[in-house]
Enzyme design. Sequence first.
Site, PDB file in Angstrom:
ATOM      1  N   ASP A 160     -10.857   2.757   3.872  1.00 18.28           N
ATOM      2  CA  ASP A 160     -11.160   1.345   3.614  1.00 18.28           C
ATOM      3  C   ASP A 160     -12.625   1.105   3.270  1.00 18.28           C
ATOM      4  O   ASP A 160     -12.985   0.036   2.780  1.00 18.28           O
ATOM      5  CB  ASP A 160     -10.861   0.557   4.899  1.00 18.28           C
ATOM      6  CG  ASP A 160      -9.734  -0.438   4.723  1.00 18.28           C
ATOM      7  OD1 ASP A 160      -9.389  -0.757   3.570  1.00 18.28           O
ATOM      8  OD2 ASP A 160      -9.211  -0.893   5.742  1.00 18.28           O
ATOM      9  N   GLN A 207      -5.049  -2.042   9.555  1.00 10.92           N
ATOM     10  CA  GLN A 207      -4.887  -3.322   8.872  1.00 10.92           C
ATOM     11  C   GLN A 207      -5.545  -4.443   9.685  1.00 10.92           C
ATOM     12  O   GLN A 207      -5.324  -4.560  10.892  1.00 10.92           O
ATOM     13  CB  GLN A 207      -3.388  -3.620   8.652  1.00 10.92           C
ATOM     14  CG  GLN A 207      -3.110  -4.860   7.834  1.00 10.92           C
ATOM     15  CD  GLN A 207      -3.629  -4.764   6.401  1.00 10.92           C
ATOM     16  OE1 GLN A 207      -3.637  -3.675   5.808  1.00 10.92           O
ATOM     17  NE2 GLN A 207      -4.082  -5.874   5.843  1.00 10.92           N
ATOM     18  N   LYS A 254       0.838  -1.208   0.000  1.00  9.90           N
ATOM     19  CA  LYS A 254       0.000   0.000   0.000  1.00  9.90           C
ATOM     20  C   LYS A 254       0.871   1.255   0.000  1.00  9.90           C
ATOM     21  O   LYS A 254       0.597   2.222  -0.711  1.00  9.90           O
ATOM     22  CB  LYS A 254      -0.931  -0.011   1.223  1.00  9.90           C
ATOM     23  CG  LYS A 254      -2.017  -1.089   1.133  1.00  9.90           C
ATOM     24  CD  LYS A 254      -2.832  -1.240   2.417  1.00  9.90           C
ATOM     25  CE  LYS A 254      -3.773  -2.450   2.282  1.00  9.90           C
ATOM     26  NZ  LYS A 254      -4.708  -2.618   3.375  1.00  9.90           N
TER      27      LYS A 254
END
Length: 285
Positions: free
Chosen positions: A120, A97, A53
């Site tokens: 997200d 995460q 990422k």
Amino acid sequence: MTAQILDGKATAAAIKTGLKERVDALRARGITPGLGTLLVGDDVGSQKYVAGKHRDSEQIGVRSIRRELPATATQEEIEAVVRELNEDPACTGYIVQLPLPKGIDTNRVLGLMDPDKDADGLHPTSLGRLVLNEPGPLPCTPQGIIQLLRKHDVELAGAHVVVVGRGITVGRSIPLLLTRRSENATVTQCHTGTRDLPALLRQADVIVAAAGVPHLIKPEDVRSGAAVLDVGVSRDEHGKIVGDVHPGVAEVAAWISPNPGGVGPMTRAQLLVNVVEAAERTAGE
Ligand SMILES: Nc1nc2c(c(=O)[nH]1)N[C@@H](CN(C=O)c1ccc(C(=O)N[C@@H](CCC(=O)O)C(=O)O)cc1)CN2
């Protein structure tokens, strides 16, 4: 192999090229988007995904803000970093995460995030917006899958999509996206409690395999014209990825996403779409 490849690597690269132009335009106005990540623990897969990422971010001019905590971090320590990222003006969007270590209340952590910085699409407010058809960040893997199918002209309107899995990052939310009027697919959601999964799979025009069960989807379960997306990530004894889709499916399906190189890069590309869109919203575009 008869199936054509749903090439996530190439599709993600094209998306990133378009995003770089938008980031350049923002930076010319003095606005640098910043992607924050919070990684807790030492899971090797999660470390790789987070590294990917940031690699992508740097390629398109998005600033990287990395926060890491050990696997022993307490709920309070994790929440303190979330509050810090909420307050940090350089961080225009961020992710926590997943999965978080056992014993941590994941929903509480996600709920504490500033919804305007949710990169997200997994914050309760973002999921609520999706249900209500309001604009907001979209869950990265589901939207990445839709973009991958669109790019390869795989028809979704009227298609029967069978989703296998009910996890928070894919299975739970992808039906919400697929059944919007813009996609117009019909979805059957399957999980470990589904009776006779093969019978349902054989009816599918599109299969999204996100169960995390190695080689769950067998060639005899797949119709010859179907598109099959392999989201599952298990690892063999050498650390090599083993997907949810048996390699023999490539002999039967019309389309197949490789794993790696399919859905993973699309997840990362959609994350950057969310970061850039959030920065553009803040800039008043
Ligand atoms: N906060 C989140 N956590 C997790 C998500 C998510 O969307 N948000 N999804 C998954 C993991 N994931 C994203 O973080 C992810 C998985 C895979 C890849 C990827 O690029 N995979 C490469 C292969 C990398 C390797 O060699 O291991 C590929 O498929 O080509 C990126 C992101 C769970 N957690």
